[in-house]
Design an enzyme around this catalytic site. Structure first.
Site, PDB file in Angstrom:
ATOM      1  N   SER A   1     -24.487  18.095  -5.850  1.00 33.78           N
ATOM      2  CA  SER A   1     -23.952  16.927  -5.139  1.00 33.78           C
ATOM      3  C   SER A   1     -23.803  17.244  -3.645  1.00 33.78           C
ATOM      4  O   SER A   1     -24.286  16.505  -2.783  1.00 33.78           O
ATOM      5  CB  SER A   1     -22.595  16.572  -5.766  1.00 33.78           C
TER       6      SER A   1
ATOM      7  N   LYS B   1     -26.808  16.225  -0.295  1.00 42.41           N
ATOM      8  CA  LYS B   1     -26.462  15.449   0.905  1.00 42.41           C
ATOM      9  C   LYS B   1     -26.692  16.280   2.163  1.00 42.41           C
ATOM     10  O   LYS B   1     -27.196  15.792   3.165  1.00 42.41           O
ATOM     11  CB  LYS B   1     -25.001  15.000   0.831  1.00 42.41           C
TER      12      LYS B   1
ATOM     13  N   ASP C   1     -26.682  10.741  -5.705  1.00 40.17           N
ATOM     14  CA  ASP C   1     -25.368  11.383  -5.714  1.00 40.17           C
ATOM     15  C   ASP C   1     -24.247  10.350  -5.665  1.00 40.17           C
ATOM     16  O   ASP C   1     -23.217  10.513  -6.315  1.00 40.17           O
ATOM     17  CB  ASP C   1     -25.229  12.371  -4.551  1.00 40.17           C
TER      18      ASP C   1
ATOM     19  N   ARG D   1     -19.022  10.621 -12.363  1.00 38.77           N
ATOM     20  CA  ARG D   1     -18.312  11.853 -12.722  1.00 38.77           C
ATOM     21  C   ARG D   1     -16.810  11.697 -12.494  1.00 38.77           C
ATOM     22  O   ARG D   1     -15.985  12.211 -13.243  1.00 38.77           O
ATOM     23  CB  ARG D   1     -18.843  13.023 -11.882  1.00 38.77           C
TER      24      ARG D   1
ATOM     25  N   HIS E   1     -19.172  21.987   5.586  1.00 36.33           N
ATOM     26  CA  HIS E   1     -18.708  21.157   4.474  1.00 36.33           C
ATOM     27  C   HIS E   1     -17.584  21.887   3.761  1.00 36.33           C
ATOM     28  O   HIS E   1     -17.701  23.063   3.431  1.00 36.33           O
ATOM     29  CB  HIS E   1     -19.838  20.873   3.467  1.00 36.33           C
TER      30      HIS E   1
HETATM   31  N1  URA Z   1     -17.668  16.937  -3.009  1.00 39.57           N
HETATM   32  C1  URA Z   1     -18.880  16.385  -3.229  1.00 39.57           C
HETATM   33  O1  URA Z   1     -19.511  15.853  -2.318  1.00 39.57           O
HETATM   34  N2  URA Z   1     -19.378  16.449  -4.483  1.00 39.57           N
HETATM   35  C2  URA Z   1     -18.723  17.015  -5.505  1.00 39.57           C
HETATM   36  O2  URA Z   1     -19.244  17.038  -6.599  1.00 39.57           O
HETATM   37  C3  URA Z   1     -17.459  17.587  -5.268  1.00 39.57           C
HETATM   38  C4  URA Z   1     -16.951  17.540  -3.993  1.00 39.57           C
END
Ligand code: URA
Length: 431
Positions: free
Chosen positions: A192, A196, A170, A177, A91
């Protein structure tokens, strides 16, 4: 207070006040707040006040862990245990020209590790992986969980849209946000991303935490804190997690924009491509392969063409034609050097903003993106240029966008007399 089922309920305003004054939230309070918000029992305006309170007051490690678990528990968890190979995912916290997922997923699969890469669309100045792949004629992002599992088994790599069942808290909170100035809070970013990734069920995870002008984290200290907190969350959940802190002051490679980045990724898979993209792809691939316990050097799989074969199979499996010509924008324009000298800086944020204004990105999540729009750089830091030399080509289907793209790029290049110090792509590793 408890509801008839015996679970405690709280007053959202009281919790907001508590966090606002710097007190910690208890496990029970968080375990009530997150599902109540996801169900709609806590209003958006209350959760945005809470997000702002967290932005200023932070969360301690125990709060962060409970908050992340509560987000995971709002949705489903995937299970890859039926696969014969170990799984590893990557990620990135997002950067300009960050197309690394495209060559990385097939490369790691070619090494014998299955790569379930659940990705998103872009918002703002950083592009989304799905937007890039959707530039390939016929390619589709939406797969069912069964289709994803079958592709992982047969091809070894899948890049697809994260289904709505994974951490729905999320999805709702991130969108909130995004419009309330609370994206850049370390505990909110960490929960966040990790909610995931933990729900996705990968065995190993490598985080690419970007640092610099084109990243969420502008300083190395912030990036290190984010990485450390995410690694701790992953490990506590049984996911073998490591993080690389990588440079995002300068855009990655020479392209920013969907089809333009696909073309550059294909060059990397064909054994060419810009040195920084190749270096970072290999660094992340080595981390993923090692954390999956597989003893293969990804450089060999890039050199012998097997990564490119997996790429083609992966694109075909999702309806795409890997050999079809990519879309091109109908109009181009140029930025030229104002003086002779050596480039000391190409500002990532400026390039990302220009690509976005040219149509490569979206301002609202329902906007469409242009497949061919974006910026191609012709020179990077350390290269000598002459006044009048083309520094970048701008691509768009909407030529009215050129003026605003030029404005975004006005201070993008610093040109001096001395070569800048070479910055490493990988700045640090956290495990
Ligand atoms: N990527 C995400 O999935 N969440 C965030 O809060 C920032 C970047």
């Amino acid at each position: 207070m408890t509801n008839p089922a015996g679970t405690p309920t709280f007053d959202a305003v009281e919790l907001i006040r508590r966090k606002r004054s710097g007190q910690r939230l208890t496990d029970e309070q968080i375990d009530w707040l997150i599902p109540a918000y996801t169900r709609g029992d806590v209003a958006d305006e209350q959760m945005s006040a809470m997000a702002m309170a967290v932005y200023f007051r932070g969360m301690d490690d125990a709060e962060l862990s409970t908050w992340t678990t509560a987000m995971i528990n709002t949705g489903e968890r995937l299970d890859f245990s039926s696969l014969s190979r170990p799984t590893a995912d990557k990620h990135s916290t997002g950067g300009v020209g960050d197309k690394i997922t495209l060559p990385l997923a097939p490369l790691v699969a070619a090494c014998g590790v299955a790569v379930p890469q659940l990705s998103g669309r872009g918002l703002g100045h950083t592009g989304g992986t799905l937007d890039k792949l959707e530039a390939i004629p016929g390619w589709r992002a939406d797969l069912t969980n069964d289709q994803m599992l079958r592709q992982l088994d047969e091809v070894g790599a899948v890049i697809c849209a994260a289904g709505s069942g994974l951490a729905p808290a999320d999805k709702k909170l991130y969108a909130l946000r995004d419009v309330t100035g609370t994206v850049e809070a370390i505990p909110l970013i960490a929960s966040s991303i990790m909610s995931k990734k933990i729900a996705e069920g990968t065995d190993s995870l490598v985080l690419d935490v970007k640092v610099g002008s084109g990243a969420f984290m502008a300083t190395i200290d912030q990036a290190r804190e984010l990485a450390t907190r995410m690694v701790a969350l992953g490990r506590a959940a049984g996911v073998n997690t490591t993080a690389l802190l990588t440079d995002m002051d300068t855009p990655l490679g020479l392209t920013a924009g969907n089809a333009l980045e696909v073309a550059e990724s294909v060059e990397v898979l064909a054994g060419g491509g810009p040195a920084d993209v190749v270096e970072l792809t290999l660094a992340l691939a080595r981390e993923m392969v090692a954390s999956a316990g597989v003893d293969v050097d990804p450089a060999d799989k890039l050199a012998d063409g097997s990564a490119r074969d997996v790429w083609k199979a992966m694109i075909r499996a999702q309806g795409g034609d890997p050999d079809a010509p990519l879309p091109r924008a109908s109009h181009t324009d140029h930025m030229v050097a104002a003086v002779d000298g050596i480039i000391s800086r190409v500002d990532a944020m400026a390039v990302g903003l220009a690509a976005w204004r040219l149509g490569a990105g979206r301002a609202r999540k329902e906007d469409a993106v242009q497949a061919g729009a974006g910026v191609v750089l012709h020179a990077k830091p350390g290269e000598r240029v002459q006044a009048g030399q083309v520094l970048a080509t701008l691509h768009t289907d909407t030529p009215a966008a050129f003026e605003r793209a030029h404005q975004a790029l006005a201070d993008c290049w610093a040109i001096g007399v001395e070569a800048p110090e070479r910055r490493p792509i990988v700045i640090d590793r956290i495990s």
